[in-house]
Enzyme design. Sequence first.
Site, mmCIF file in Angstrom:
data_model
loop_
_atom_site.group_PDB
_atom_site.id
_atom_site.type_symbol
_atom_site.label_atom_id
_atom_site.label_comp_id
_atom_site.label_asym_id
_atom_site.label_seq_id
_atom_site.Cartn_x
_atom_site.Cartn_y
_atom_site.Cartn_z
ATOM 1 N N ARG A 1 -11.524 16.373 7.767
ATOM 2 C CA ARG A 1 -12.640 16.303 5.974
ATOM 3 C C ARG A 1 -14.187 16.808 6.613
ATOM 4 O O ARG A 1 -14.440 16.070 8.105
ATOM 5 C CB ARG A 1 -12.335 15.345 5.685
ATOM 6 C CG ARG A 1 -11.194 14.781 4.951
ATOM 7 C CD ARG A 1 -10.834 13.135 4.107
ATOM 8 N NE ARG A 1 -9.982 12.725 4.516
ATOM 9 C CZ ARG A 1 -10.251 11.295 4.064
ATOM 10 N NH1 ARG A 1 -11.323 10.875 3.289
ATOM 11 N NH2 ARG A 1 -9.015 10.561 4.439
ATOM 12 N N ASN B 1 0.468 -1.318 -0.055
ATOM 13 C CA ASN B 1 0.361 -0.128 0.173
ATOM 14 C C ASN B 1 0.826 1.321 0.237
ATOM 15 O O ASN B 1 1.390 1.629 1.581
ATOM 16 C CB ASN B 1 -0.679 -0.584 1.670
ATOM 17 C CG ASN B 1 -1.505 0.977 1.222
ATOM 18 O OD1 ASN B 1 -1.669 1.994 0.631
ATOM 19 N ND2 ASN B 1 -2.782 1.375 2.021
ATOM 20 N N HIS C 1 -13.621 3.129 -0.097
ATOM 21 C CA HIS C 1 -12.781 2.149 1.439
ATOM 22 C C HIS C 1 -13.647 0.658 0.827
ATOM 23 O O HIS C 1 -13.880 -0.298 1.857
ATOM 24 C CB HIS C 1 -13.985 2.821 2.035
ATOM 25 C CG HIS C 1 -13.491 3.712 3.228
ATOM 26 N ND1 HIS C 1 -13.604 4.478 3.995
ATOM 27 C CD2 HIS C 1 -11.975 4.247 3.152
ATOM 28 C CE1 HIS C 1 -13.312 5.871 4.430
ATOM 29 N NE2 HIS C 1 -11.297 5.080 3.795
ATOM 30 N N ARG D 1 -2.642 -2.267 -3.338
ATOM 31 C CA ARG D 1 -4.121 -1.451 -2.718
ATOM 32 C C ARG D 1 -3.579 0.113 -4.311
ATOM 33 O O ARG D 1 -2.526 0.975 -4.206
ATOM 34 C CB ARG D 1 -3.765 -0.500 -1.549
ATOM 35 C CG ARG D 1 -4.814 0.337 -1.696
ATOM 36 C CD ARG D 1 -5.472 0.735 -0.190
ATOM 37 N NE ARG D 1 -5.800 1.934 0.135
ATOM 38 C CZ ARG D 1 -6.140 2.931 0.473
ATOM 39 N NH1 ARG D 1 -4.639 3.757 0.962
ATOM 40 N NH2 ARG D 1 -6.917 3.627 0.448
ATOM 41 N N GLU E 1 -7.672 -4.875 5.902
ATOM 42 C CA GLU E 1 -8.362 -4.896 3.872
ATOM 43 C C GLU E 1 -7.108 -5.390 2.883
ATOM 44 O O GLU E 1 -7.361 -5.189 1.962
ATOM 45 C CB GLU E 1 -8.021 -3.250 3.555
ATOM 46 C CG GLU E 1 -9.798 -2.156 3.840
ATOM 47 C CD GLU E 1 -8.964 -0.851 3.833
ATOM 48 O OE1 GLU E 1 -8.347 -0.694 5.458
ATOM 49 O OE2 GLU E 1 -9.769 0.209 3.147
#
Length: 402
Positions: free
Chosen positions: A241, A7, A180, A91, A384
């Site tokens: 965010r 990743n 996601h 990823r 993940e």
Amino acid sequence: MKILVINCGSSSLKYQVIDMDTKNPIAKGLVERIGLSGAVLTHSLTAGKKNIIKTEIPSHVTAIELVLKALVSPEYGALKDLSEIYAVGHRVVHGGEKFANSVVVDDAVMAALKECIELAPLHNPPNIAGIKACQKMMPTTPQVAVFDTAFHQTMKPESYIYGLPYEYYENYGIRKYGFHGTSHKYVSQRAAVLLKKPLQELKLISCHLGNGASISAIRGGRSIDTSMGFTPLDGLMMGTRSGALDPAIVTYIMCRERFSCEQVNDFLNSKCGALGVSGVSSDFRDIEVAAEQGNSRAQLALDIFAHDVKQFIGSYAAVLGGVDAVIFTAGVGENASHMREVICRNMDYLGIHLDVEKNKVRGEEVDVSKPNARCRVLVIPTNEELMIALDTLELTQKKSLQ
Ligand code: AMP
């Protein structure tokens, strides 16, 4: 059989080697500050040994070289030889509309990945750099790209088209993509196992609540709606965010603060959300502590977050036409039991009845609802990396049978 999962971020690289017989990682690590001063690789074996290597790491190629060296180190490695790595799963944040599933990387895929750069200018270039570096170091090992966006490609146009002139979708690719996806896919599959029901028969709402947070409505294992949009800025208020806003606020702030496009983008991504509201931190643990000590803005940030999650659960229950289970995952979802309790309050109308005692779990796969609750509430730690490894194994085995 072992799969390496990579990743790559702009200045970091996370990795795991997963033994696919046990589905457990045998080694993992993190390279930080790639291309900056003070670069460091922290490599650890699941068996316990940990090694910290501080050296110049000017590029992702150097980072991968270092990781591969660490993996076969006689002293602290996990492998005898790199040939033990059956395939590498990467990823990749944005697959645009080109990728609805994971793919084995070839020249055509690489070209398509480059075309997706304009949709994710910060994320896709380091992802591509990681793939290229692995191709260089392991030219005969298959590389697989697994996309954050792919799972949501099953959404229908009424979910993903915005109220803009249609040409903006055709010409600029402006639409809801969702993110996601690897996490939502993993926890929905686990939910079916936990509920002992076929995934095809389930209506699920998956709440990935971490530093970045998104919620998905999943029917029969397919994403039908999700809270993040064209970018991961949309939807819930997050750590830093803003989440969804009246779009007029953006231009209003630009005028008042004399922000450029870059400045307003940076502002909305890194200075807003729970950090901006609380003025304390973007980390929900710090915010919870401050709220307990009587900080009213910290409490407000927690209240907004719980309200946002509740709102999406309600709207997705409407979109799905009912819901069999709500899943909580990621840092906050897996660990913050009080937040789960607040979110699930007054949801009897959906058949949600949380068992407050059972809910006091952290990071475990558990059904935390009362026995007779019509809609189950599940805590499922996301994984993940395992999802990427499973996709990588499936695709590369398929390819070798062709
Ligand atoms: P993630 O992005 O999935 O790693 O999640 C990171 C977020 O999870 C951070 O805001 C953490 O504060 C939050 N988190 C982790 N553990 C806890 C906990 N025990 N209680 C509340 N929040 C937590």
